[in-house]
Design an enzyme around this catalytic site. Structure first.
Site, PDB file in Angstrom:
ATOM      1  N   GLU A 141       7.121  11.247  13.645  1.00 50.38           N
ATOM      2  CA  GLU A 141       7.689   9.971  14.053  1.00 50.38           C
ATOM      3  C   GLU A 141       7.124   9.640  15.433  1.00 50.38           C
ATOM      4  O   GLU A 141       6.796  10.533  16.208  1.00 50.38           O
ATOM      5  CB  GLU A 141       9.213  10.042  14.082  1.00 50.38           C
ATOM      6  N   LYS A 176       5.563   0.750   3.698  1.00 44.81           N
ATOM      7  CA  LYS A 176       6.874   1.285   4.076  1.00 44.81           C
ATOM      8  C   LYS A 176       6.806   2.803   4.160  1.00 44.81           C
ATOM      9  O   LYS A 176       6.546   3.494   3.197  1.00 44.81           O
ATOM     10  CB  LYS A 176       7.927   0.859   3.052  1.00 44.81           C
ATOM     11  N   HIS A 195       3.984   7.544   8.938  1.00 45.11           N
ATOM     12  CA  HIS A 195       4.668   8.695   9.548  1.00 45.11           C
ATOM     13  C   HIS A 195       4.385   9.989   8.787  1.00 45.11           C
ATOM     14  O   HIS A 195       4.690  11.073   9.279  1.00 45.11           O
ATOM     15  CB  HIS A 195       6.174   8.429   9.670  1.00 45.11           C
ATOM     16  N   ASP A 196       3.809   9.881   7.595  1.00 44.17           N
ATOM     17  CA  ASP A 196       3.453  11.068   6.817  1.00 44.17           C
ATOM     18  C   ASP A 196       2.156  11.720   7.294  1.00 44.17           C
ATOM     19  O   ASP A 196       1.824  12.824   6.831  1.00 44.17           O
ATOM     20  CB  ASP A 196       3.274  10.708   5.335  1.00 44.17           C
ATOM     21  N   VAL A 226       0.849  -1.190   0.000  1.00 40.24           N
ATOM     22  CA  VAL A 226       0.000   0.000   0.000  1.00 40.24           C
ATOM     23  C   VAL A 226       0.888   1.246   0.000  1.00 40.24           C
ATOM     24  O   VAL A 226       1.753   1.410   0.858  1.00 40.24           O
ATOM     25  CB  VAL A 226      -0.930   0.011   1.231  1.00 40.24           C
ATOM     26  N   GLU A 234       8.630   1.301   9.674  1.00 42.77           N
ATOM     27  CA  GLU A 234       8.555   2.657  10.209  1.00 42.77           C
ATOM     28  C   GLU A 234       9.671   2.863  11.238  1.00 42.77           C
ATOM     29  O   GLU A 234      10.281   1.897  11.701  1.00 42.77           O
ATOM     30  CB  GLU A 234       7.203   2.902  10.899  1.00 42.77           C
ATOM     31  N   ASP A 256      -1.288   2.195  -5.381  1.00 44.92           N
ATOM     32  CA  ASP A 256      -0.997   3.609  -5.148  1.00 44.92           C
ATOM     33  C   ASP A 256      -1.986   4.444  -5.959  1.00 44.92           C
ATOM     34  O   ASP A 256      -2.867   3.914  -6.650  1.00 44.92           O
ATOM     35  CB  ASP A 256       0.447   3.954  -5.536  1.00 44.92           C
ATOM     36  N   LEU A 257      -1.852   5.756  -5.869  1.00 44.52           N
ATOM     37  CA  LEU A 257      -2.731   6.676  -6.573  1.00 44.52           C
ATOM     38  C   LEU A 257      -2.617   6.490  -8.091  1.00 44.52           C
ATOM     39  O   LEU A 257      -1.557   6.091  -8.590  1.00 44.52           O
ATOM     40  CB  LEU A 257      -2.404   8.110  -6.193  1.00 44.52           C
ATOM     41  N   ASP A 279      -7.113   4.670  -3.756  1.00 46.27           N
ATOM     42  CA  ASP A 279      -6.851   5.638  -2.692  1.00 46.27           C
ATOM     43  C   ASP A 279      -6.963   4.918  -1.354  1.00 46.27           C
ATOM     44  O   ASP A 279      -8.040   4.422  -0.994  1.00 46.27           O
ATOM     45  CB  ASP A 279      -7.859   6.781  -2.773  1.00 46.27           C
ATOM     46  N   GLY A 322       2.916   1.884  -2.544  1.00 49.21           N
ATOM     47  CA  GLY A 322       4.163   1.298  -3.015  1.00 49.21           C
ATOM     48  C   GLY A 322       4.900   2.094  -4.069  1.00 49.21           C
ATOM     49  O   GLY A 322       5.958   1.670  -4.536  1.00 49.21           O
ATOM     50  N   GLY A 323       4.363   3.248  -4.465  1.00 44.89           N
ATOM     51  CA  GLY A 323       5.059   4.098  -5.438  1.00 44.89           C
ATOM     52  C   GLY A 323       5.277   3.402  -6.766  1.00 44.89           C
ATOM     53  O   GLY A 323       4.342   2.826  -7.338  1.00 44.89           O
TER      54      GLY A 323
END
Length: 394
Positions: free
Chosen positions: A352, A287, A291-292, A229, A319, A253-254, A273, A231-232
């Site tokens: 974080e 990955k 944290h974003d 999820v 993370e 991903d998007l 999404d 995953g770019g």
């Protein structure tokens, strides 16, 4: 340095002795501390010269130019200038800048009698070598990451940090650009390309440690499904697929990200999404996603993951888990944790988190059991957090 009153008027560092009497110099260490403080302050004030100097060196390909001569290559500024895309570069400017960067260990420098200064690579600059012969950044380079985080659009929000603190009116990046880094990258093709390349190259570095620490668990997923999820471009899931070809791998991903993702044998690309839904799977991998985001956004993502997992499924997150105050394994790991947290504060709405914060997030989203597996050789202190839905006994 101060001396006691008996030594007033004498030269500093001198003492007198007569028969039967001796005197000692009294040193005021506070003066030494003040001097050290001033020097440290001076370095911090002008620290931007190193980060932007590094950016300049990467943009001109200096690490690659030196590396072409071999691991021990040493080149003069004039020799380096011969490879630059300019018919008349300023050799003096080049040499002075390289010598400045060498004071911080970014490059090495040697001077032989009757010869110009020659420059070489160090453990720092070796991280910035690109494998251009293979059409892009190699696995192990941090060059795209450096270029992203020294980009003008990424640095400018730091000028608004004080406003964010005083007014609480928004995150610095939003105050400057009206949107977060992700959204700006979507609307700015040049920044978007750099962002995806930076995340991809870091993932290539990270995936080796992930497989070393978690390979046996991935092996248990053979003939089952795994979704990455967020995953770019699929850089991590493609490596997992090649290492364990019997796992049914999916990169999620998007739409705008998936449209640019390269095809990879054994990996299915799915657009969507994660705030709406996540593809069903036996295991979900994420990955550096949570944290974003702030806690409420994280709960929404986690609940969607919980809903998508099979009855015996599990969530695998990579993370950072911050150490409790004063309990870091080393001073540099605590510093890296602080840097990463400030990146999240400046660029996104995230943070974080310490273990207790992760526990609360997971339990509030239906994951009652979790394990933390550290990646000790990973340079940025990441960990694997595996979490199990409430109905699965760990």
């Amino acid at each position: 340095m101060l001396v006691n009153e008996e030594f007033e008027g004498q030269n500093r560092g001198e003492a007198t002795m007569d028969s039967g009497k001796s005197d000692t110099i009294c040193v005021d260490h506070r003066k030494d501390e003040e001097l050290e403080g001033f020097i440290d302050l001076w370095k911090l004030m002008f620290g931007f010269m190193y980060s932007l100097g590094l950016r300049w060196a990467v943009e001109l390909g200096i690490p690659d130019i030196i590396a072409k001569g071999g691991p021990e290559s040493m080149l003069s500024a004039e020799e380096i200038a011969g490879f630059l895309p300019s018919p008349s570069p300023n050799i003096d400017f080049l040499s002075r800048t390289l010598s400045f960067l060498a004071t911080r260990g970014i490059f090495s420098q040697t001077l032989q009698p009757n010869s110009p200064i020659k420059y070489g690579l160090t453990p720092i600059s070796k991280w910035l070598i690109n494998d251009t012969d293979n059409g892009g950044a190699k696995a192990g380079t941090f060059a795209p990451f450096l270029l992203l985080h020294t980009h003008e659009a990424v640095i400018s929000p730091w000028y608004r940090l004080g406003e964010s603190i005083l007014s609480g009116s928004g995150f610095p990046f939003e105050l400057v650009h009206g949107k977060l880094l992700f959204s700006l990258a979507e609307s700015n093709p040049e920044l978007g390309r750099l962002f995806n390349e930076a995340m991809g190259t870091y993932s290539k570095i990270l995936v080796k440690d992930i497989l070393a620490a978690y390979g046996d668990e991935f092996r248990k997923l053979e003939f089952r499904s795994l979704v990455d999820v967020g995953g770019g471009n699929g850089s991590i899931i493609s490596v997992i697929s090649r290492s364990f070809p019997n796992i049914k791998c999916c990169n999620f991903d998007l739409p705008e990200v998936i449209s640019e993702a390269p095809s990879c044998a054994g990996v299915q690309h799915i657009a969507g999404d994660m705030f709406v839904s996540v593809p069903n799977a036996d295991a979900i991998f994420m990955k550096g996603i949570l944290h974003d985001w702030g806690d409420e956004e994280c709960k929404k993502i986690l609940k969607n993951c919980h809903q998508a997992l099979s009855k015996q499924g599990k969530l695998i997150m990579v993370e950072m888990v911050l150490a409790e105050a004063g309990q870091s394994k080393s001073s540099w790991s605590e510093e890296i944790g602080g840097i990463r947290d400030m990146i999240m504060l400046s660029h996104q709405r995230g943070k974080e988190r310490r273990e207790e914060e992760w526990r609360k997030l997971l339990q509030s989203s239906g994951f009652n059991h979790y394990n933390i597996i550290s990646l000790p050789s990973e340079p940025l202190q990441m960990s694997i957090i595996e979490a199990f839905p409430a109905h699965v006994e760990d």
